[in-house]
Design a protein around this motif. Structure first.
Motif, PDB file in Angstrom:
ATOM      1  N   LEU A 171       0.347   0.142  16.370  1.00 21.36           N
ATOM      2  CA  LEU A 171       1.176   0.861  15.403  1.00 21.36           C
ATOM      3  C   LEU A 171       0.889   2.359  15.488  1.00 21.36           C
ATOM      4  O   LEU A 171       1.784   3.196  15.521  1.00 21.36           O
ATOM      5  CB  LEU A 171       0.904   0.340  13.990  1.00 21.36           C
ATOM      6  N   ASP A 172      -0.396   2.654  15.530  1.00 25.68           N
ATOM      7  CA  ASP A 172      -0.832   4.038  15.623  1.00 25.68           C
ATOM      8  C   ASP A 172      -0.245   4.696  16.866  1.00 25.68           C
ATOM      9  O   ASP A 172       0.317   5.786  16.812  1.00 25.68           O
ATOM     10  CB  ASP A 172      -2.357   4.068  15.665  1.00 25.68           C
ATOM     11  N   VAL A 221      -1.653   5.576   7.048  1.00 28.98           N
ATOM     12  CA  VAL A 221      -1.475   4.229   7.581  1.00 28.98           C
ATOM     13  C   VAL A 221      -1.820   4.199   9.056  1.00 28.98           C
ATOM     14  O   VAL A 221      -2.609   3.372   9.531  1.00 28.98           O
ATOM     15  CB  VAL A 221      -0.018   3.769   7.366  1.00 28.98           C
ATOM     16  N   VAL A 262      -8.709   9.421  10.919  1.00 28.75           N
ATOM     17  CA  VAL A 262      -9.490   8.842  12.006  1.00 28.75           C
ATOM     18  C   VAL A 262     -10.929   9.342  11.925  1.00 28.75           C
ATOM     19  O   VAL A 262     -11.886   8.586  12.099  1.00 28.75           O
ATOM     20  CB  VAL A 262      -8.856   9.213  13.364  1.00 28.75           C
ATOM     21  N   LYS A 315     -12.699   7.903   8.713  1.00 25.10           N
ATOM     22  CA  LYS A 315     -12.824   6.452   8.732  1.00 25.10           C
ATOM     23  C   LYS A 315     -14.176   6.028   9.305  1.00 25.10           C
ATOM     24  O   LYS A 315     -14.770   5.038   8.892  1.00 25.10           O
ATOM     25  CB  LYS A 315     -11.694   5.888   9.588  1.00 25.10           C
ATOM     26  N   TYR A 336      -5.524   4.902   9.755  1.00 24.64           N
ATOM     27  CA  TYR A 336      -6.421   3.888   9.222  1.00 24.64           C
ATOM     28  C   TYR A 336      -6.296   2.585   9.998  1.00 24.64           C
ATOM     29  O   TYR A 336      -7.293   1.977  10.365  1.00 24.64           O
ATOM     30  CB  TYR A 336      -6.117   3.651   7.745  1.00 24.64           C
ATOM     31  N   LEU A 337      -5.097   2.148  10.242  1.00 27.39           N
ATOM     32  CA  LEU A 337      -4.908   0.865  10.908  1.00 27.39           C
ATOM     33  C   LEU A 337      -5.192   0.962  12.400  1.00 27.39           C
ATOM     34  O   LEU A 337      -5.750   0.058  12.994  1.00 27.39           O
ATOM     35  CB  LEU A 337      -3.477   0.354  10.688  1.00 27.39           C
ATOM     36  N   MET A 344       0.822  -1.186   0.000  1.00 24.25           N
ATOM     37  CA  MET A 344       0.000   0.000   0.000  1.00 24.25           C
ATOM     38  C   MET A 344       0.854   1.232   0.000  1.00 24.25           C
ATOM     39  O   MET A 344       0.421   2.294  -0.417  1.00 24.25           O
ATOM     40  CB  MET A 344      -0.904  -0.078   1.218  1.00 24.25           C
ATOM     41  N   TRP A 386      -9.744   2.096   0.972  1.00 28.49           N
ATOM     42  CA  TRP A 386      -8.491   2.828   0.915  1.00 28.49           C
ATOM     43  C   TRP A 386      -8.583   4.007  -0.044  1.00 28.49           C
ATOM     44  O   TRP A 386      -8.181   5.119   0.266  1.00 28.49           O
ATOM     45  CB  TRP A 386      -7.389   1.865   0.505  1.00 28.49           C
ATOM     46  N   ARG A 400      -3.441  12.115   9.949  1.00 20.13           N
ATOM     47  CA  ARG A 400      -3.940  11.063  10.816  1.00 20.13           C
ATOM     48  C   ARG A 400      -5.289  11.473  11.437  1.00 20.13           C
ATOM     49  O   ARG A 400      -6.238  10.694  11.457  1.00 20.13           O
ATOM     50  CB  ARG A 400      -2.931  10.781  11.927  1.00 20.13           C
TER      51      ARG A 400
END
Lengths: 364, 543, 339
Positions: free
Chosen positions: C130-131, C122, C192, C195, C125-126, C1, C211, C188
């Motif tokens: 990780l965020d 990324v 968020v 989303k 979204y994820l 991606m 996406w 980000r």
């Protein structure tokens, strides 16, 4: 990472903020705990990065003797100093020292790094406090004025002044300040923290705090106090102006925000005078964000301090960092960077705590 | 109402600014306590940097400058001369080809009361070799096999090679300061604070206050009985600057009495026109030169078109084209002077072979001579020359210096110069790894002898590592080092310079002057600005 | 991606382009400041583009047909702004300096936008660990003094070679490192928010690539706050480049003209009464940063309904929760802290 589209569909982030807070759930306590614990990896990452980056830039032996010794003698000395060992070994060695609280000894002037940090840290702290004071004194009142006269000419002038404050590189401002106040007017010293005689006097007075103003006061010599202040004026202004521009803008923005807020409008409709509005109703709420921003300005002040200290030979961390970088003194650079990282991380943490206490909506 | 509130805010800031400026003007007339007028004390400013004042741990000008004030030497240079004489020694001589015997004066003491005996001397040299610090000068003692005290005042050095004429000079070099065995550690460096606290000094001065790279405060040592005599000024304070322009402003405004090392050329030029200060020039030991790598230079031994004759022609053309006077004037404002040989002016054995052999014969450049040299060897012009310099080691003017050299070489159309710079540590590694075909270097001597400008450079195994190899030069250098007769030795030194000037292993072009700036009334500076390149505070007086 | 570089789809006229839109929206003094900023910036860019035509000499030129220029010559008919301590023409170097500055700005902005936007998408979204990690790292990096990073980067990246490319990249990359978190933050937050919007949910149900929808909407909304960050990014890039040059980690005079380097070399001129070597490069820095910051601040004001001079109903939700202070300071969320 290409699995992004196959969303495992966790409970989607709810649309409204309160719900988000509930989901992140842990409450204030655990949020702060996580934030506090995260300081450790943050500092660790920075120190590690600096360790390996610095190793790619040469070693202190070559830096000092590369122009004097034949290649084989140079290599011999590098071997003796242990700089030819595998990087990983040197790194583990360094980490081991850190865990024992041993930051190492600088390779150029052989001083314990902890001593370097406390000596020069005090100088930087002193300058930072002066700088912030100047920033307050200039930035906050002018910001309030600008908010009150918003969108009129004085406002525009003040705002351009604010922009000029941070558009002017500290070293250029420093150069001009020196030219005017030291060379032409001969009012203030050119550079340094104290005169040679003053330094001797301080030294003889015994171990001090490293913060010269306090040390000078403790000698009880009024002239010395004045002298210390005179040396501090130009660096403080140079550093302070940089931050003053930011403060001016923030105070103005926030004052305008609060002056337009509902409860202020309500007070206004009750016939409360405009200046009382500013003083009692808009001023305090507008200052809260400023207080949190001060913490965040630490990074800016530290960046500015490197240049300010270099321009005015203010022997603080920034000045020394420049010197040690030139000499490729890894140990010293790592120590200073680690300390700066801790300071920045800690202030950020404190700012987060304050922000969270003020407004429970603030969460990451 | 509104206006009043605004005014109050403004008044508050005005009040604070006033407070700041009151502090500013409060004592503007005393200038922070410096300045001249006090007959018994001097304030000196410098931009030197000290590593450590332990002789075993530093090998740089800044640290050595301090050591010269506070430690005694066995051999030292008297004011005004580059040649060494016994300092705290009664006598020093070769008692056999490999034995150099030094007899100390009687009754020597350190300032802390400890006796200074032969045992301290032995301790000093054995310690230096034992510690062999990576930043230290132990390598200068390369010819010392052992050192031994035969009685309280007699020390015998056993040397590896016989009749070493350099050894007395070494005893005056950074390897030579004598330290107190009761204060210094035998196998590790001693911290500056311990040295100062132990008052382990026996030189003309002792240190009373010390703050690394910030200040050193000296007081005359009444017990010093050496060559330099009693200091003229009782108290000397030295203050350290990181930025030469601040040093310049302070000497200009009278906040310091003496500024020594290193003001920028612009500053010195400006100060020459100032009636309150005096700019004093002395011979300088610092030289600048271009090194050619005999393997990788154009037509060098490992290049595709290797041809020694053509390679030599390229070097000759460079020597012909460089306009030393222009560099000295434009870039350095006369603080550097043209250099036409390997041993600089002021030292015994100095000559000017490059002036006679290259250029217009009078020191100026000569484009025709250069063209002719290249043509005679059959070199196609323009010659592609890759030239490197260090932008952070030899001062900020190096960039200007090399931009001008590039310009001078290219102006005739004979050269196309690819000028590059690299930061110092990388530079030091690259230059000995044959990366640079031609590059800038500078040199500051360890001791004031012509040998120090020949041996490190032109022996077969030398510090340049530029693959220059001339057996005759090699032999002559070794020969002069052990020739006791002064005239004979000088002749050999001149002969070596002629030979190297023909080969052009390096092209020397500038010699730095020592420049001190003093407030009018301060005397004695010219006495100490000599070819020993040691700045003695004891020679100065506030007048 | 990471390879799916999103292409923002705009079906809007030029009138709704970021800066143009705000220009039309502004009035009075606010418009004056924006116009002044745009003018200065425009002159700066034009100077950079046409520097070879405008400058009387080359940036590394030491002599003309009449011989060398001479060092520290005061302003004259041949050299309008005099010559430097190294014997260069001041005017030419000031003019050519715009090129180096512009070069750094462009590289720095491109690098930080690409990296910041990707990471922000990324991360937002994820979500998940990780965020959180990225947010913390971003905070840490952002808060760290940029100049310090720049110095280390300068030594490492250029390998000690003070060439044009090395020097420019050193400044640009260190600026990038510090600015990625800002773009990251904006993107980000936007991600968020979007989303969870209904249309994304429904798109997911229908099976459309979430996406693509995300990138499109996120970027469209982010364009409102990005111009502000871009201008701040640009001024910070110039100041860092100058700072590097001033500290002696800059670009050598024969490789390019750089204002910070010239200022560094002019320190002793200032104390000797030679004013022309420092004032002009110094003013060039101040003017350029002033122009960029004026644009940035005006855009910020116009984006904030409270600060806009003439109130208008906002035709869009206020931009993502960012407030950026120039000069490297951070005021994230502070304006949102208001009671």
């Amino acid at each position: 990472m290409t699995t992004a589209t196959q969303d495992p569909a966790p409970p989607a982030v709810p649309a409204d903020a309160p719900a988000a807070r509930r989901r992140r759930g842990g409450g204030l306590g655990s949020y702060l705990l996580v934030r506090a614990l995260l300081i450790i990896p943050t500092v660790f990452i920075l120190v590690t990065a600096v360790f390996f980056l610095m190793r790619t830039t040469g070693d202190p032996i070559t830096a000092s003797l590369g122009g004097r010794l034949p290649a084989d003698q140079l290599a011999e000395r590098i071997r003796e100093a242990g700089y030819d060992r595998p990087l990983l070994v040197q790194y583990l060695d360094y980490l081991g020292g850190l865990l024992r609280g041993d930051f190492g000894t600088t390779s150029t002037d052989r001083r314990p790094v902890t001593e370097v940090l406390t000596t020069y840290g005090a100088a930087t702290l002193e300058l930072a406090v002066y700088g912030l004071l100047v920033a307050f004194v200039i930035g906050i009142p002018l910001g309030m004025v600008a908010a009150k006269v918003r969108d009129r000419y004085p406002d525009a002038i003040l705002r351009v002044f604010a922009i000029l404050c941070y558009a002017t590189p500290v070293f250029f401002a420093g150069l001009l300040l020196k030219l005017v106040f030291s060379v032409w007017l001969d009012w203030l010293p050119v550079a340094g923290r104290i005169s040679t005689r003053g330094q001797i006097q301080l030294n003889r007075n015994g171990a001090g705090t490293g913060i010269f103003l306090i040390d000078a006061i403790s000698t009880g010599d009024g002239d010395l106090v004045v002298e210390v202040l005179r040396y501090a004026v130009l660096p403080s202004i140079a550093l302070g102006l940089l931050t003053a521009g930011v403060f001016l803008r923030l105070v103005r923005t926030n004052m305008i925000g609060t002056l337009g807020a509902g409860y202020v409008e309500a007070a206004r409709s009750r016939g409360v005078s405009e200046s009382r509005l500013v003083r009692k109703h808009a001023y305090r709420p507008a200052l809260i964000p400023i207080i949190t921003v001060i913490g965040l300005q630490v990074a800016l002040v530290l960046s500015g301090a490197v240049l300010t200290e270099t321009t005015f030979e203010w022997r603080g961390l920034g000045f020394q960092l420049g010197q040690y970088l030139q000499a490729r003194d890894f140990v010293a650079v790592q120590g200073i960077v680690a300390l700066l990282a801790v300071i920045v991380a800690l202030t950020n943490f404190v700012v987060d705590v304050v922000a969270a206490l003020i407004d429970p909506r603030v969460r990451y | 109402m509104q206006r009043r509130s605004t005014r109050r805010v403004l008044a508050a800031s005005a009040a604070t600014l006033t407070a700041l400026s009151v502090a500013a003007c409060g004592s503007s007339d005393d200038n922070g306590g410096g300045g001249s007028g006090d007959g018994d004390s001097l304030l000196i400013g410098t931009s030197d940097k000290v590593t450590t004042i332990d002789p075993a741990g530093s090998y740089d000008n800044g640290s050595f400058a301090v050591m010269n004030q506070v430690y005694p030497f066995l051999m030292n240079t008297p004011l005004g001369s580059p040649d060494v004489e016994p300092d705290i020694a009664e006598s020093a001589e070769f008692t056999s080809p490999t034995e150099y015997t030094v007899v100390l004066k009687d009754g020597l003491t350190f300032a802390n009361g400890n006796e200074l005996t032969a045992s301290d001397v032995v301790f000093t040299f054995e310690r230096m070799v034992a510690i062999n610090d990576p930043n230290g000068p132990a390598s200068l003692l390369y010819n010392m096999d052992s050192v031994e005290a035969t009685d309280d005042t007699t020390v015998v050095f056993t040397l590896k090679t016989a009749d070493d004429q350099i050894f007395p000079q070494i005893l005056s070099s950074p390897a030579g300061p004598i330290v107190d065995e009761d204060v210094f550690s035998a196998d590790a460096l001693t911290s500056d604070d311990d040295i100062v606290a132990g008052n382990a000094f026996a030189g003309p001065y002792v240190i009373t206050d010390y703050e690394l790279n910030t200040l050193v405060s000296y007081t005359a040592n009444p017990d010093y009985q050496g060559l330099l005599g009693a200091p003229k000024t009782e108290n000397v304070d030295v203050t350290y600057y990181a930025d030469a322009s601040n040093l310049k402003l302070d000497i200009e405004q009278g906040n310091i009495d003496v500024a020594f090392r290193s003001l920028s050329a612009t500053d010195i030029d400006d100060l020459r026109g100032n009636d309150d200060v005096e700019v004093v020039d002395g011979p300088g030991g610092e030289i600048r030169y271009i090194v050619f790598n005999f393997d990788t230079q154009p037509f060098g031994a490992t290049t595709a078109e290797a041809d020694p004759a053509k390679a030599l022609a390229v070097r000759q053309a460079v020597a012909d084209l460089i306009d030393r006077q222009e560099i000295a004037d434009q870039v350095y404002r006369g603080t550097y002077t043209p250099l036409y040989s390997y041993v600089p002016d002021g030292l015994t054995g100095a000559a000017t072979p490059l002036q006679d052999m290259y250029g217009d014969g009078e020191g100026g450049p000569d484009a025709d001579a250069a063209a002719q040299a290249l043509q005679a060897a059959g070199v196609q012009t323009p010659v592609q020359l890759s030239l490197q310099y260090s932008n952070d080691h030899y001062g900020p003017s190096s960039g200007d210096e090399y931009a001008l050299i590039k310009d001078q070489l290219e102006a005739t159309g004979l050269f196309e110069v690819d000028l590059q710079t690299t930061e110092w540590t990388q530079y030091s590694e690259d230059r000995t790894a044959d990366v640079y075909p031609a590059y800038q270097l500078g040199w500051f001597p360890d001791y004031s002898d012509a040998d120090n400008y020949l041996t490190p450079f032109f022996l077969q195994e030398n510090f340049l590592g530029n693959h220059y190899d001339n057996q005759q030069v090699n032999d002559l250098i070794l020969q002069q080092a052990s020739t006791p007769d002064a005239d004979e030795r000088t002749e050999l030194i001149e002969q070596i310079q002629d030979l190297v000037a023909q080969d052009l292993s390096t092209v020397p072009y500038l010699q730095g002057a020592q420049v001190a700036v003093v407030r009018t009334g301060v005397e004695g500076v010219s006495d100490t600005l000599d070819a020993s390149f040691k700045f003695r505070y004891g020679a100065l007086s506030a007048g | 991606m990471a390879t799916a570089a999103p292409t923002p789809v705009r079906r809007r006229t030029w009138r709704s382009l970021p800066v143009v839109h705000q220009l039309r929206q502004s009035v009075g003094l606010q418009r004056g400041m924006l116009v002044a900023g745009l003018t200065i910036t425009g002159v700066f860019v034009l100077t950079a583009v046409f520097a070879p035509l405008l400058a009387p000499y080359g940036y590394g030129q030491l002599r003309d047909a009449d011989g060398t220029f001479g060092a520290q010559q005061s302003p004259s008919a041949e050299h309008w702004l005099g010559t430097t301590v190294g014997g260069y023409d001041v005017l030419s170097r000031v003019l050519y300096g715009t090129r180096t500055a512009l070069f750094v700005i462009v590289v720095a902005i491109l690098l930080s936008i690409v990296a910041g936007v990707l990471l922000g998408l990324v991360s937002g979204y994820l979500g998940g660990w990780l965020d959180r990690v990225l947010v913390v790292v971003a905070d840490a990096v952002y808060a760290f003094p940029s100049l310090l990073l720049a110095i280390v980067a300068a030594i490492v990246i250029s390998g000690g070679q003070s060439s044009l490319v090395g020097g420019v990249l050193a400044a640009a990359i260190s600026i990038t490192v510090v600015f990625i978190p800002q773009y990251f933050r904006v993107v980000r937050a936007e991600t968020v928010r979007i989303k969870s919007e209904a249309f994304v949910e429904s798109a997911r149900v229908v099976g459309t690539s979430t996406w693509r929808i995300m990138t499109r909407h996120v970027l469209r909304n982010a364009t409102r706050s990005l111009p502000l960050i871009v201008t701040l990014n640009a001024s910070e890039a110039i100041l860092t480049l100058a700072g590097l040059g001033f500290l002696g980690f800059g670009i050598q005079p024969t490789a390019a003209a750089e204002w910070g380097f010239d200022l560094n070399r002019s320190i002793s001129d200032v104390t000797s009464g030679i004013w022309w070597t420092s004032i002009f490069p110094g003013s060039a820095i101040v003017l350029t940063v002033l122009g960029l910051t004026l644009v940035g601040e005006s855009l910020n004001d116009l984006a904030d309904p409270r600060l806009r001079a003439r109130r208008r109903a906002a035709d869009a939700p206020p931009p993502a929760d960012v407030a950026v202070t120039p000069g490297g300071g951070l005021a994230a969320g502070t304006e949102g802290v208001l009671p």
